[in-house]
Scaffold this active site. Structure first.
Site, PDB file in Angstrom:
ATOM      1  N   LYS A 177       0.810  -1.130   0.048  1.00 23.02           N
ATOM      2  CA  LYS A 177       0.146  -0.063   0.117  1.00 23.02           C
ATOM      3  C   LYS A 177       1.277   1.217   0.028  1.00 23.02           C
ATOM      4  O   LYS A 177       0.878   2.598  -1.167  1.00 23.02           O
ATOM      5  CB  LYS A 177      -0.868   0.018   1.235  1.00 23.02           C
TER       6      LYS A 177
ATOM      7  N   ARG B 191     -10.178   0.173   8.765  1.00 21.28           N
ATOM      8  CA  ARG B 191      -9.284  -1.431   9.224  1.00 21.28           C
ATOM      9  C   ARG B 191     -10.375  -2.138   9.540  1.00 21.28           C
ATOM     10  O   ARG B 191      -9.828  -3.465  10.465  1.00 21.28           O
ATOM     11  CB  ARG B 191      -8.365  -0.973   9.287  1.00 21.28           C
TER      12      ARG B 191
ATOM     13  N   ARG C  18      11.657  -5.402   5.261  1.00 21.82           N
ATOM     14  CA  ARG C  18      11.070  -3.618   4.871  1.00 21.82           C
ATOM     15  C   ARG C  18      12.139  -2.919   5.748  1.00 21.82           C
ATOM     16  O   ARG C  18      12.568  -3.795   7.122  1.00 21.82           O
ATOM     17  CB  ARG C  18       9.966  -3.546   5.481  1.00 21.82           C
TER      18      ARG C  18
ATOM     19  N   ARG D 257      11.044  -1.443  11.217  1.00 23.47           N
ATOM     20  CA  ARG D 257       9.833  -1.135  11.880  1.00 23.47           C
ATOM     21  C   ARG D 257       9.675  -2.257  13.776  1.00 23.47           C
ATOM     22  O   ARG D 257      10.117  -3.185  13.309  1.00 23.47           O
ATOM     23  CB  ARG D 257       8.316  -1.595  11.299  1.00 23.47           C
TER      24      ARG D 257
ATOM     25  N   ARG E 157       0.151  -9.373  13.045  1.00 24.03           N
ATOM     26  CA  ARG E 157      -1.267  -8.895  12.017  1.00 24.03           C
ATOM     27  C   ARG E 157      -1.864  -8.979  10.795  1.00 24.03           C
ATOM     28  O   ARG E 157      -3.159  -8.605  10.825  1.00 24.03           O
ATOM     29  CB  ARG E 157      -0.729  -8.036  11.405  1.00 24.03           C
TER      30      ARG E 157
END
Ligand code: AP5
Length: 602
Positions: free
Chosen positions: A94, A170, A205, A234, A245
């Site tokens: 996203k 969400r 990431r 992160r 998640r």
């Protein structure tokens, strides 16, 4: 994800960057250690301050500026800017796509993840409340995020440039809050990536705290050693947290997607980011064009851009209200006739030959005092005329008297039905007697010329079973479609009060061989038929949708979607959805749905 388009209208104040607690700096190596995301691996603050990104404080919200996004091409029209939502599992891309969308379309990018991370970095009250949830991979409480997003959406820049909402809504309550405020996107994009790729994407990431640019240790390594040295990870990007998640995403996604099913565009996110962007870009250009056309009075729906026929789900306009008002208005009846017709047509078009319609709005529910045979007849007429309009020869069949001698009789619900059908107004086109014929249920009533059969509420009469006649008829019909309208093939007590269970298994097996192509049921508390608590709807080929009825302040009511199911939900599943619980496999059927369970099986 961290970057935010700078706008000249912001009243900004620069502050020094404080690394978000729990973030890991990778000074020189891109090698990921298992503890890479824990706060213990943080480097000294002086190392961070060598690379100071700017954090803008605007009122209570803090945004990072990316120099790259300062020069933006604003493509959307002044009056009708684009409104886009982008959704997808964690790491579905996203943020990566949003960077590109913002550069091309100049929309205001509102990423709840970024906003929250900025709050955490700034040590604000919101940030302090959100930190624990985020770091453990859980959702931040709805109210907190919703207020933040609604506040952000109400600013002038979103009205001028349009918006790109990333990571919101969400959960169902979040979607509901937007719906209540009539905040809807023009298009709802879902990036679809297989689970197995998501974990690798998350764990690999890295982010550049200066520019906000997203990298990946394998897929998109940084361009220079300097950038490489300042990348951060992160804290919620560990394998374990990503899995949790992902689970949370899956639990919520159906309710959100259903809220926007009329605007949904699913995009395969398992391709190169440029290819994905190419598809998103042409979609958004198309939507822009549609909006302009619409504005100029030439109403054209998004359906055309998505190549959808007018009879698809996307044309569906929600459940009508006032279903407790009897008799139903002409509008409500027409709505249901049309809804049933579209689902049935789709099923027949897809080659289904044994289908059934089950619809129990009060006027079509023989268990209620307000049952109206006329409504059933009208429904049958709409179906028959529509198929005959397509050039098909339709046989409308009503079972006759069953049993012999003193035991002869017919189900009360069907008494006089055949006569009513014959006397009905079938239009002036001469369809009745040519394209539409009325007959009984049984092998002898199948003519060679018949193309399709509509069986009106076939049912067992007390002490008599319709199955043998039905079977003979379907055998004779062969591969020609047979549509059962509100069949009642479950056990009925005989006149002696004893339940007829002879050949039960065989009968139920036969009844189950008809696939449901349309179902609509109202839901009530167990043992009551007032007030309506919700509804269950399925229109082929879509999923079962569970709705909750809500009273509104102005004396009106509405139905909001709670959940969807791939197959007809059990009583437990319905109860759990109403109670907002996760599915508990071992729970026993109970609660308000219990009553309806008893009439679910045909
Ligand atoms: P958020 O930041 O929104 O996290 P997310 O939804 O889990 O999404 P990600 O940011 O992890 O991934 P992405 O889809 O943006 O992927 P990306 O482009 O980075 O939210 C974080 C937290 O905030 C939540 O867990 C929650 O606690 C809280 N929160 C946020 N919104 C909330 C809300 N509404 N309600 C409650 N709480 C909320 O890409 C991932 C990686 O893949 C990158 O390394 C990238 O380089 C790589 N990649 C991207 N595209 C491709 C491609 N095409 N091929 C190969 N690799 C690719």
């Amino acid at each position: 994800m961290l970057n935010y388009p700078a706008t000249s209208s912001f009243n900004c104040q620069n502050t020094r960057f404080t690394p978000p607690p729990g973030y890991t700096l990778h000074p020189s190596s891109l090698t990921l250690s298992s503890s890479s995301s824990s706060s213990s691996s943080l480097h000294s603050s002086s190392q961070y301050h060598q690379n100071l990104p700017k954090v803008i404080a605007y009122k209570h919200t803090h945004f990072n500026i990316s120099p790259r996004t300062k020069v933006l091409k604003v493509r959307c029209s002044q009056n009708e800017p684009l409104k886009v939502m982008i959704s997808g599992a964690p790491a579905s891309g996203k943020g990566t796509q949003c960077e590109m969308i913002v550069q091309k379309f100049g929309l205001v990018h509102i990423s709840t993840g970024d906003l929250l991370r900025s709050e955490v970095a700034a040590g604000s009250e919101i940030g302090n409340q959100a930190k624990e949830f985020m770091n453990s991979g859980r959702l931040v409480p709805d109210e907190l995020v919703t207020n933040m997003v609604i506040g952000r959406l109400s600013r002038d820049d979103t009205k001028q440039k349009g918006w790109l909402l990333d990571g919101f809504p969400r959960s169902f309550p979040q979607a509901e809050s937007l719906e209540k405020m009539k905040i809807r996107p023009d298009v709802f994009i879902v990036l679809d990536v297989p689970d197995e790729n998501l974990i690798d994407r998350c764990v690999g990431r890295r982010m550049d705290p200066e520019t906000g640019k997203i990298y990946h240790i394998k897929n998109f390594p940084p361009e220079t050693e300097e950038i490489k040295a300042r990348l951060i990870t992160r804290p919620d990007d560990t394998e374990e947290k990503v899995k949790s998640r992902l689970q949370i995403y899956k639990k919520n996604v159906e309710a959100i997607v259903s809220t926007y099913s009329d605007l949904l565009k699913k995009i395969d996110g398992n391709r190169s980011k440029d290819v994905i962007f190419g598809e998103i870009s042409s979609l958004l250009l198309q939507v822009e064009k549609e909006k302009e056309t619409e504005k100029s009075g030439n109403i054209s729906k998004l359906d055309s851009q998505f190549n959808k026929s007018p009879s698809t789900k996307e044309n569906w306009r929600g459940i009508p209200t006032n279903l407790n008002n009897i008799p139903h208005s002409r509008e409500i009846r027409d709505y249901f006739y049309n809804d049933v017709l579209q689902a049935t047509q789709r099923a027949i078009k897809d080659g289904k030959t044994r289908v059934k319609v089950e619809i129990n709005i009060p006027e079509l529910n023989p268990n209620t005092d307000v049952y109206r045979i006329g409504t059933l007849m009208e429904l049958v007429r709409v179906l028959a005329l529509s198929f005959s309009d397509d050039g098909k020869r339709v046989k409308v069949s009503v079972q006759g008297s069953m049993g012999e001698g003193a035991l002869a009789g017919m189900p009360l619900q069907l008494a006089g039905t055949r006569k009513i059908l014959e006397y009905m107004d079938w239009g002036n086109d001469g369809a009745m007697g040519t394209f539409i014929n009325i007959g009984a249920i049984g092998g002898r009533d199948v003519d060679e010329a018949d193309d399709i059969f509509i069986l009106v509420a076939p049912q067992n009469a007390m002490g008599n079973c319709i199955i043998d006649d039905l079977r003979a008829m379907t055998d004779a019909a062969g591969s020609r479609p047979v549509i059962l309208i509100n069949p009642r093939l479950k056990d009925l007590p005989a006149s002696s009060g004893i339940m007829q269970t002879m050949g039960r298994e065989k009968r139920l097996e036969y009844a189950a061989s008809f696939e449901i192509c349309y179902q609509f049921r109202l839901l009530y508390y167990s043992g009551t038929q007032y007030p309506i608590m919700g509804a269950l709807r399925m229109a082929y080929p879509y999923r079962y949708e569970l709705f909750k009825r809500i009273n509104e302040a102005n004396g009106k009511e509405k139905y909001v979607i709670l959940s969807t199911f791939p197959s007809r939900p059990t009583g437990d599943e319905v109860n759990d959805a109403f109670e907002g619980k996760t599915r508990d496999q071992v729970k026993k059927a109970s609660g308000f749905w219990g009553f309806l369970n008893s009439i679910l099986s045909t």
